[in-house]
Design an enzyme around this catalytic site. Structure first.
Site, PDB file in Angstrom:
ATOM      1  N   THR A 151       0.852  -1.194   0.000  1.00 40.33           N
ATOM      2  CA  THR A 151       0.000   0.000   0.000  1.00 40.33           C
ATOM      3  C   THR A 151       0.878   1.231   0.000  1.00 40.33           C
ATOM      4  O   THR A 151       1.899   1.245   0.689  1.00 40.33           O
ATOM      5  CB  THR A 151      -0.854   0.029   1.287  1.00 40.33           C
ATOM      6  OG1 THR A 151      -1.660  -1.140   1.300  1.00 40.33           O
ATOM      7  CG2 THR A 151      -1.734   1.272   1.373  1.00 40.33           C
ATOM      8  N   ARG A 179     -13.178  -8.540  -1.079  1.00 40.24           N
ATOM      9  CA  ARG A 179     -12.279  -8.509   0.087  1.00 40.24           C
ATOM     10  C   ARG A 179     -11.738  -7.081   0.260  1.00 40.24           C
ATOM     11  O   ARG A 179     -11.319  -6.436  -0.685  1.00 40.24           O
ATOM     12  CB  ARG A 179     -11.124  -9.493  -0.125  1.00 40.24           C
ATOM     13  CG  ARG A 179     -10.066  -9.519   0.991  1.00 40.24           C
ATOM     14  CD  ARG A 179      -8.910  -8.592   0.708  1.00 40.24           C
ATOM     15  NE  ARG A 179      -7.885  -8.660   1.758  1.00 40.24           N
ATOM     16  CZ  ARG A 179      -6.918  -7.753   1.894  1.00 40.24           C
ATOM     17  NH1 ARG A 179      -6.835  -6.743   1.079  1.00 40.24           N
ATOM     18  NH2 ARG A 179      -6.032  -7.871   2.849  1.00 40.24           N
ATOM     19  N   LEU A 204      -0.215  -7.233   5.682  1.00 44.21           N
ATOM     20  CA  LEU A 204      -1.394  -8.096   5.605  1.00 44.21           C
ATOM     21  C   LEU A 204      -2.569  -7.462   6.360  1.00 44.21           C
ATOM     22  O   LEU A 204      -2.605  -7.449   7.593  1.00 44.21           O
ATOM     23  CB  LEU A 204      -1.065  -9.473   6.187  1.00 44.21           C
ATOM     24  CG  LEU A 204      -2.209 -10.489   6.083  1.00 44.21           C
ATOM     25  CD1 LEU A 204      -2.530 -10.811   4.621  1.00 44.21           C
ATOM     26  CD2 LEU A 204      -1.883 -11.758   6.848  1.00 44.21           C
TER      27      LEU A 204
HETATM   28  N1  ASP Z   1      -2.575  -3.616   3.573  1.00 49.52           N
HETATM   29  C1  ASP Z   1      -2.951  -3.988   2.234  1.00 49.52           C
HETATM   30  C2  ASP Z   1      -4.161  -4.882   2.296  1.00 49.52           C
HETATM   31  O1  ASP Z   1      -4.219  -5.769   3.119  1.00 49.52           O
HETATM   32  C3  ASP Z   1      -1.882  -4.659   1.468  1.00 49.52           C
HETATM   33  C4  ASP Z   1      -0.470  -4.191   1.738  1.00 49.52           C
HETATM   34  O2  ASP Z   1      -0.266  -3.074   2.157  1.00 49.52           O
HETATM   35  O3  ASP Z   1       0.469  -4.960   1.533  1.00 49.52           O
HETATM   36  O4  ASP Z   1      -5.021  -4.734   1.472  1.00 49.52           O
END
Ligand code: ASP
Length: 317
Positions: A151, A179, A204
Site C-alpha cells: 500500500t 475482500r 497483511l
Molecule cells: N494492507 C494492504 C491490504 O491488506 C496490502 C499491503 O499493504 O500490503 O489490502
C-alpha cells in the site's frame, strides 16, 4: 513552524520529492499528499496501487483508498472501487461529506463517475498477464496465491501545522471479490490528529486490522512517546501478542510522523520508505526488525535501487 512528509515503500519516492517541494512552498498538506499518492497510482509499473495494480481472483482490479484530515478528523474512504483513475482523490472528495463518506463497490464507483472523476480501464495488459500466469501457477503448485501486495500510505505536515494522511492500494493480489484490507479503515490503515501526529500501515490487512496499529501509534505519541518509540512499542508489542494468541503474525510495516516533523518506522519484514522534513532532503531508507524490539534503519544502496528498477520492469512472458 516546520514541514515534513513520510511515505511507504520505494514506490512513493518520486511523488514524495514533488510533494515535499509543495510543502516547502507553503502549499496545504492535503494537496501535497494527494499529489504524492496520485503519482503512485498513475505509474503503470507499481503493481499494487492504481493503474497497473494486480486484480482479484476474477481478474477484476478492485481498489481501496482513504484520506484523513488531521485538523478536522474528516475521513473519506473507498473500498472495492473499480475504474477510478485516482481512488485517493475520490476518497478525499468523500471526506468532505457529512454522510456517506465511506463507499464500497458499485456505490463507490458510481460516486466517482457522478462526481466527474476520470474513469476508465485500470487493468494493464501486464497486470492481466501476471494474473493469468498466477492462476496457472496456483492450480499447478497449490501455492498461497496472495503474494504481491503493498500500500502507498503518506503522512504530511505543512507549514501552518496541519497534518493529513492518505492511503491507496489494490490490496491482496488474487483476493476474493469484495475482500477489503486495512488501507481504507480508520485506525488500522491510517490515523492522524494534527495536535499529535499521524501513522499509516502496509502489510497483511487481515492482521493489521486485529491491532488497529495506526491509531495505537498516534495514541502512544499523544502520551509523549517519540515517533520511533511509539512505532516500536505498538508494532513489536502486537507482533508478539499475535504470535502468542493467534499463532502467527502476517507481514506488517508502519510509519509515523509527529507535529514536529519527527518520524518513526517499525516493521516485521524488509521494508523501504521515503521521508523528508525541514532538516533532511527526501531520501529512501531500508528498515528491518532489530534486536529487543527495535528497528534497524539504513539508507538504501544504489545496487538495491538498480535491482528494484530492473525487477519492476522485467518482461512478463
Ligand atoms: N494492507 C494492504 C491490504 O491488506 C496490502 C499491503 O499493504 O500490503 O489490502
Amino acid at each position: 513552524m516546520t514541514w515534513g512528509i513520510i511515505g511507504t515503500w520505494r514506490m512513493v519516492h518520486d511523488g514524495l520529492v514533488a510533494a515535499s517541494k509543495m510543502l516547502q512552498e507553503n502549499k496545504r498538506v492535503g494537496d501535497a499528499i494527494e499529489e504524492c499518492v496520485k503519482a503512485v497510482e498513475d505509474y503503470p509499473y507499481y503493481k499494487s496501487v492504481g493503474y497497473g495494480g494486480l486484480p482479484n481472483e476474477e481478474g477484476i482490479l478492485e481498489m481501496d483508498a482513504a484520506f484523513m484530515d488531521g485538523d478536522t478528523f474528516e475521513i473519506g474512504g473507498v473500498a472495492g472501487i473499480v475504474d477510478a483513475k485516482n481512488p485517493v482523490s475520490v476518497a478525499r472528495a468523500l471526506s468532505k461529506q457529512k454522510f456517506n463518506s465511506f463507499r464500497v463497490g458499485e456505490g463507490a464507483t458510481k460516486f466517482a463517475r457522478l462526481a466527474g472523476f476520470e474513469c476508465g480501464n485500470m487493468l494493464t495488459e501486464r497486470a492481466r498477464r501476471t494474473w493469468e500466469l498466477r492462476l496457472d501457477e496456483v492450480k499447478k503448485n497449490n501455492l498461497n496465491p496472495y503474494d504481491g501486495h503493498d500500500t502507498v500510505g503518506v503522512i504530511g505536515l505543512d507549514l501552518s501545522g496541519s497534518m493529513a494522511v492518505a492511503t491507496s492500494s489494490s490490496g491482496l493480489f488474487m483476493k476474493k471479490a469484495g475482500r477489503v484490507g486495512d488501507s481504507p479503515l480508520s485506525g488500522s490503515g491510517f490515523y492522524v490528529d494534527s495536535e499529535i501526529g499521524g501513522a499509516t500501515a502496509t502489510g497483511l490487512g487481515e492482521d493489521l486490522m486485529k491491532g488497529c496499529l495506526s491509531y495505537e501509534i498516534v495514541r502512544l505519541m499523544g502520551e509523549g512517546l517519540s515517533p520511533q518509540a511509539a512505532a516500536d512499542k505498538a508494532v513489536y508489542g502486537f507482533h508478539h501478542k499475535l504470535r502468542k494468541r493467534y499463532g502467527k503474525a502476517g507481514a506488517f510495516s508502519l510509519i509515523c510522523m509527529n507535529l514536529k516533523g519527527e518520524w518513526g518506522v517499525a516493521t516485521n519484514v524488509d521494508f523501504t520508505f521515503s521521508v523528508a522534513n525541514e532538516s533532511a532532503a527526501p531520501a529512501i531508507y531500508f528498515a528491518k526488525m532489530g534486536q529487543n524490539d527495535t528497528t534497524v534503519i539504513e539508507p538504501i544502496t544504489e545496487e538495491w535501487l538498480a535491482a528494484y528498477e530492473k525487477r519492476i520492469k522485467q518482461p512478463i512472458e
